[in-house]
Design a protein around this motif. Structure first.
Motif, PDB file in Angstrom:
ATOM      1  N   ALA A   1       0.732  -1.171  -0.073  1.00 22.34           N
ATOM      2  CA  ALA A   1       0.027  -0.081   0.010  1.00 22.34           C
ATOM      3  C   ALA A   1       0.797   1.331  -0.168  1.00 22.34           C
ATOM      4  O   ALA A   1       0.508   2.206  -0.823  1.00 22.34           O
ATOM      5  N   GLY A   2       1.975   1.303   1.006  1.00 16.40           N
ATOM      6  CA  GLY A   2       2.797   2.453   0.782  1.00 16.40           C
ATOM      7  C   GLY A   2       3.454   2.710  -0.267  1.00 16.40           C
ATOM      8  O   GLY A   2       3.727   3.843  -0.895  1.00 16.40           O
ATOM      9  N   VAL A   3       4.157   1.508  -0.981  1.00 19.35           N
ATOM     10  CA  VAL A   3       4.603   1.493  -2.145  1.00 19.35           C
ATOM     11  C   VAL A   3       3.622   2.083  -3.204  1.00 19.35           C
ATOM     12  O   VAL A   3       4.286   3.250  -4.069  1.00 19.35           O
ATOM     13  N   THR A   4       2.634   1.689  -3.433  1.00 20.76           N
ATOM     14  CA  THR A   4       1.607   2.118  -4.518  1.00 20.76           C
ATOM     15  C   THR A   4       1.443   3.755  -4.370  1.00 20.76           C
ATOM     16  O   THR A   4       1.338   4.131  -5.297  1.00 20.76           O
ATOM     17  N   SER A   5       1.017   3.932  -3.120  1.00 22.12           N
ATOM     18  CA  SER A   5       0.613   5.206  -2.963  1.00 22.12           C
ATOM     19  C   SER A   5       1.990   6.344  -3.175  1.00 22.12           C
ATOM     20  O   SER A   5       1.674   7.288  -3.932  1.00 22.12           O
ATOM     21  N   MET A   6       3.084   5.934  -2.921  1.00 21.45           N
ATOM     22  CA  MET A   6       4.294   6.939  -2.950  1.00 21.45           C
ATOM     23  C   MET A   6       4.692   6.923  -4.466  1.00 21.45           C
ATOM     24  O   MET A   6       5.224   8.008  -4.877  1.00 21.45           O
ATOM     25  N   LEU A   7       4.384   5.842  -5.355  1.00 19.74           N
ATOM     26  CA  LEU A   7       5.082   6.193  -6.829  1.00 19.74           C
ATOM     27  C   LEU A   7       4.142   7.138  -7.528  1.00 19.74           C
ATOM     28  O   LEU A   7       4.796   8.099  -8.033  1.00 19.74           O
ATOM     29  N   SER A   8       2.979   7.337  -7.388  1.00 13.55           N
ATOM     30  CA  SER A   8       2.258   8.414  -7.935  1.00 13.55           C
ATOM     31  C   SER A   8       2.511   9.718  -7.177  1.00 13.55           C
ATOM     32  O   SER A   8       2.578  10.876  -7.886  1.00 13.55           O
ATOM     33  N   THR A   9       2.536   9.705  -5.883  1.00 12.82           N
ATOM     34  CA  THR A   9       2.866  10.829  -5.171  1.00 12.82           C
ATOM     35  C   THR A   9       4.069  11.423  -5.506  1.00 12.82           C
ATOM     36  O   THR A   9       4.201  12.767  -5.842  1.00 12.82           O
ATOM     37  N   VAL A  10       5.127  10.843  -5.560  1.00 11.12           N
ATOM     38  CA  VAL A  10       6.664  11.273  -5.919  1.00 11.12           C
ATOM     39  C   VAL A  10       6.828  11.626  -7.050  1.00 11.12           C
ATOM     40  O   VAL A  10       7.229  12.781  -7.229  1.00 11.12           O
ATOM     41  N   LEU A  11       6.183  11.079  -8.088  1.00  8.96           N
ATOM     42  CA  LEU A  11       6.357  11.636  -9.559  1.00  8.96           C
ATOM     43  C   LEU A  11       5.542  13.056  -9.552  1.00  8.96           C
ATOM     44  O   LEU A  11       6.052  13.715 -10.259  1.00  8.96           O
ATOM     45  N   ALA A  12       4.432  12.971  -9.153  1.00  9.75           N
ATOM     46  CA  ALA A  12       3.640  14.243  -9.110  1.00  9.75           C
ATOM     47  C   ALA A  12       4.451  15.427  -8.366  1.00  9.75           C
ATOM     48  O   ALA A  12       4.601  16.804  -8.848  1.00  9.75           O
ATOM     49  N   ASP A  13       5.305  15.179  -7.207  1.00  7.78           N
ATOM     50  CA  ASP A  13       6.154  16.309  -6.544  1.00  7.78           C
ATOM     51  C   ASP A  13       7.087  16.378  -7.298  1.00  7.78           C
ATOM     52  O   ASP A  13       7.567  17.627  -7.439  1.00  7.78           O
ATOM     53  N   TYR A  14       7.681  15.725  -8.334  1.00  7.88           N
ATOM     54  CA  TYR A  14       9.250  15.814  -8.831  1.00  7.88           C
ATOM     55  C   TYR A  14       9.041  16.470 -10.132  1.00  7.88           C
ATOM     56  O   TYR A  14       9.876  17.281 -10.524  1.00  7.88           O
ATOM     57  N   VAL A  15       7.937  16.469 -10.575  1.00  5.77           N
ATOM     58  CA  VAL A  15       7.962  16.845 -12.340  1.00  5.77           C
ATOM     59  C   VAL A  15       6.815  17.966 -12.363  1.00  5.77           C
ATOM     60  O   VAL A  15       5.757  17.784 -12.202  1.00  5.77           O
ATOM     61  N   LYS A  16       7.138  18.793 -13.376  1.00  8.43           N
ATOM     62  CA  LYS A  16       5.978  19.924 -13.615  1.00  8.43           C
ATOM     63  C   LYS A  16       5.043  19.443 -14.548  1.00  8.43           C
ATOM     64  O   LYS A  16       5.397  18.325 -15.318  1.00  8.43           O
ATOM     65  N   ASP A  17       3.735  19.701 -14.306  1.00  8.21           N
ATOM     66  CA  ASP A  17       2.582  19.346 -15.010  1.00  8.21           C
ATOM     67  C   ASP A  17       2.744  18.884 -16.574  1.00  8.21           C
ATOM     68  O   ASP A  17       2.562  18.091 -17.022  1.00  8.21           O
ATOM     69  N   ARG A  18       3.305  20.099 -17.278  1.00  2.00           N
ATOM     70  CA  ARG A  18       3.419  19.861 -18.560  1.00  2.00           C
ATOM     71  C   ARG A  18       4.286  18.816 -19.230  1.00  2.00           C
ATOM     72  O   ARG A  18       4.090  18.392 -20.197  1.00  2.00           O
ATOM     73  N   ASP A  19       5.202  18.105 -18.348  1.00  2.00           N
ATOM     74  CA  ASP A  19       5.943  17.038 -18.482  1.00  2.00           C
ATOM     75  C   ASP A  19       5.461  15.612 -18.052  1.00  2.00           C
ATOM     76  O   ASP A  19       6.412  14.722 -18.015  1.00  2.00           O
ATOM     77  N   ARG A  20       4.439  15.815 -17.289  1.00  2.00           N
ATOM     78  CA  ARG A  20       4.026  14.524 -16.484  1.00  2.00           C
ATOM     79  C   ARG A  20       3.928  13.308 -17.405  1.00  2.00           C
ATOM     80  O   ARG A  20       3.823  12.263 -17.074  1.00  2.00           O
ATOM     81  N   GLY A  21       3.045  13.633 -18.704  1.00  2.00           N
ATOM     82  CA  GLY A  21       2.768  12.481 -19.540  1.00  2.00           C
ATOM     83  C   GLY A  21       4.041  11.790 -19.976  1.00  2.00           C
ATOM     84  O   GLY A  21       4.260  10.668 -19.809  1.00  2.00           O
ATOM     85  N   LYS A  22       5.213  12.724 -20.313  1.00  2.00           N
ATOM     86  CA  LYS A  22       6.392  11.821 -20.795  1.00  2.00           C
ATOM     87  C   LYS A  22       6.932  11.233 -19.568  1.00  2.00           C
ATOM     88  O   LYS A  22       7.604   9.955 -19.583  1.00  2.00           O
ATOM     89  N   ALA A  23       6.893  11.877 -18.522  1.00  2.00           N
ATOM     90  CA  ALA A  23       7.803  11.314 -17.161  1.00  2.00           C
ATOM     91  C   ALA A  23       6.839   9.929 -16.713  1.00  2.00           C
ATOM     92  O   ALA A  23       7.410   8.928 -16.539  1.00  2.00           O
ATOM     93  N   ASN A  24       5.624  10.066 -16.790  1.00  2.00           N
ATOM     94  CA  ASN A  24       4.793   8.659 -16.563  1.00  2.00           C
ATOM     95  C   ASN A  24       5.244   7.797 -17.634  1.00  2.00           C
ATOM     96  O   ASN A  24       5.020   6.454 -17.323  1.00  2.00           O
ATOM     97  N   GLY A  25       5.506   8.304 -18.965  1.00  2.00           N
ATOM     98  CA  GLY A  25       5.876   7.134 -20.017  1.00  2.00           C
ATOM     99  C   GLY A  25       6.887   6.507 -19.738  1.00  2.00           C
ATOM    100  O   GLY A  25       7.195   5.388 -19.829  1.00  2.00           O
ATOM    101  N   VAL A  26       7.843   7.197 -19.140  1.00  2.00           N
ATOM    102  CA  VAL A  26       9.211   6.586 -18.797  1.00  2.00           C
ATOM    103  C   VAL A  26       9.089   5.690 -17.607  1.00  2.00           C
ATOM    104  O   VAL A  26       9.840   4.598 -17.494  1.00  2.00           O
ATOM    105  N   GLN A  27       8.045   6.339 -16.591  1.00  2.00           N
ATOM    106  CA  GLN A  27       7.865   5.300 -15.570  1.00  2.00           C
ATOM    107  C   GLN A  27       7.294   4.050 -16.044  1.00  2.00           C
ATOM    108  O   GLN A  27       7.672   2.888 -15.655  1.00  2.00           O
TER     109      GLN A  27
END
Length: 434
Positions: free
Chosen positions: A132-158
């Motif tokens: 549960a902790g691992v799953t929750s942190m995956l999306s949360t950390v990526l949202a913290d780290y990457v600016k919105d306009r590039d989140r599609g590409k960042a999620n693609g790399v993920q």
């Protein structure tokens, strides 16, 4: 009066990071995307071996037993994933992420020692708290780290890293029992060695995440609130139609992922054993078929990441769910899971599933205010847990009573329903600006 200049933003390839996030932090996050999917998917892939070779559960009962295990697994996630997200808003993502991997490792170490299905359920519940902790942190950390306009590409790399992790689970970890047996171990010893290897990898992951993720900062530490306030914040956020759609998409996409990770392996294992293979040989055959699905997902991930940045993210969600629905429902037409048609069906299902996961994550990240991000994404994860819960109980019953492809048919239909929902509300959804 001298002002304090805002720190410059780093970039990771073509992805712009938020100020204060380094390339090391981002590299560590992508490692977490690799190892988390590797370890969290493997627990379901290896479970048929544990049921067959260690616990000696009859094949005719394995669907129901698997459903019961997943039911209690998801009950724990339902009650803990929101807690993980909410706590991360106050104590920081790094602590929750690393501690969660430690719990996953302890769970692996205990599950192989289970002497009955009920003991396995208890140990799997402990594993679930870490998951549960691992799953929750995956999306949360990526949202913290990457600016919105590039989140599609960042999620693609993920998604690519997820695909590599899933293929590692399929082609490496899933073949370990057979490799250990070839080295002279019996079936039981091979099972113990495999589970202990997974436990060791979990501990290493916890250490690397602690060293490589950034320490808690302003973006993570909102003003401390009571837990109930953080949870209700996630519920209130559903007044945004985009957040509500994201919650519904979490239910469907996580259910999709659960059935392909659990019931596909169980179906292939059952067919293989009934055809005269032993459990280790059947898992080796399963690794090829599931590997096709993961390879398709690996290749599709960057394309869907780019798509999510270039078109309306709700439109991307609708398109990927249509693909996913077609892939899952086509499995109903498969008579021989070792035949060539199976490869095409699982490839389409794999492409659709990774596309749905990426578009769902980008949508919820886009619609979530930064100050309650952990809470909203925690509730998003809770909705996904409910989806897995439904998939496990209903899927286990359909698998034993109706047909092995029953779980896939139901969630294929739900994918079409979600696509229609997305198209209906598309014009009502406005991105939240950070």
């Amino acid at each position: 009066m001298t002002g304090i200049a805002e720190p410059k933003s780093a970039t990771f390839g073509r992805v712009e990071l938020h100020p204060g996030v380094s390339r090391l932090n981002m590299s560590t996050f992508y490692f977490s995307a690799f190892i988390s999917i590797c370890l969290l998917s493997f627990v379901n892939l290896i479970q048929p071996y544990l049921l067959t070779e260690i616990l000696k559960v009859p094949l005719s009962e394995q669907g129901s037993v698997t459903g019961a295990i997943l039911f209690w697994h998801e009950m724990v996630i339902i009650f803990t994933i929101g807690l993980a997200g909410s706590l991360s808003d106050t104590v920081g993502r790094r602590l929750i992420f690393a501690a969660s991997f430690l719990i996953v490792g302890i769970g692996y170490g205990l599950m192989i020692q289970a002497g009955s299905a009920w003991q396995l359920i208890i140990f799997r519940m402990l594993f679930a708290a870490g998951a549960a902790g691992v799953t929750s942190m995956l999306s949360t950390v990526l949202a913290d780290y990457v600016k919105d306009r590039d989140r599609g590409k960042a999620n693609g790399v993920q998604g690519v890293m997820n695909g590599i992790g899933a293929m590692t689970a399929v082609f490496v970890l899933l073949n370990m029992p057979e490799w250990f047996k070839q080295s002279g171990m019996d079936s039981v010893a091979a099972g113990f060695a495999t589970y202990y290897t997974a436990a060791g990898l979990s501990a290493i992951a916890a250490l690397l995440l602690w060293l490589g993720l950034k320490e808690a900062g302003v973006r993570e530490r909102a003003q401390p609130k009571r837990f109930i306030e953080l949870i209700t914040g996630g519920v209130r956020a559903a007044r945004d139609p985009g957040v509500l759609l994201g919650y519904g998409a979490a239910f469907v996409s996580r259910g999709d992922l659960a059935i392909i990770g659990t019931f596909l392996a169980l179906w292939i294992n059952k067919h293989g054993v009934e055809s005269g293979y032993n459990a280790a040989e059947a898992l080796a055959r399963a690794s090829i078929i599931i590997g096709i699905s993961q390879l398709a997902a690996f290749l599709g991930a960057p394309l869907f990441g780019i798509l999510a940045d270039r078109v309306n993210r709700v439109t991307a969600l609708a398109v990927t769910n249509v693909i996913s629905g077609l892939g899952y429902i086509s499995l109903f037409l498969i008579d021989d899971p070792f035949g060539g048609a199976m490869f095409a069906a699982v490839a389409v299902a794999g492409v659709g599933n990774i596309g749905t996961l990426i578009s769902t994550q980008v949508l919820i990240q886009q619609q979530t205010p930064a100050d309650i991000r952990g809470s909203v994404i925690g509730f998003f994860g809770l909705c996904g847990a409910v989806g897995i819960l439904a998939a496990s109980k209903l899927g286990g019953w359909l698998f034993d009573v109706w047909t092995e492809s029953g779980p896939f048919v139901v969630f294929g239909l739900l994918s079409f329903v979600l696509a229609a929902w997305a198209l209906v509300v598309r014009n009502d959804i406005r991105p939240v600006r950070e």
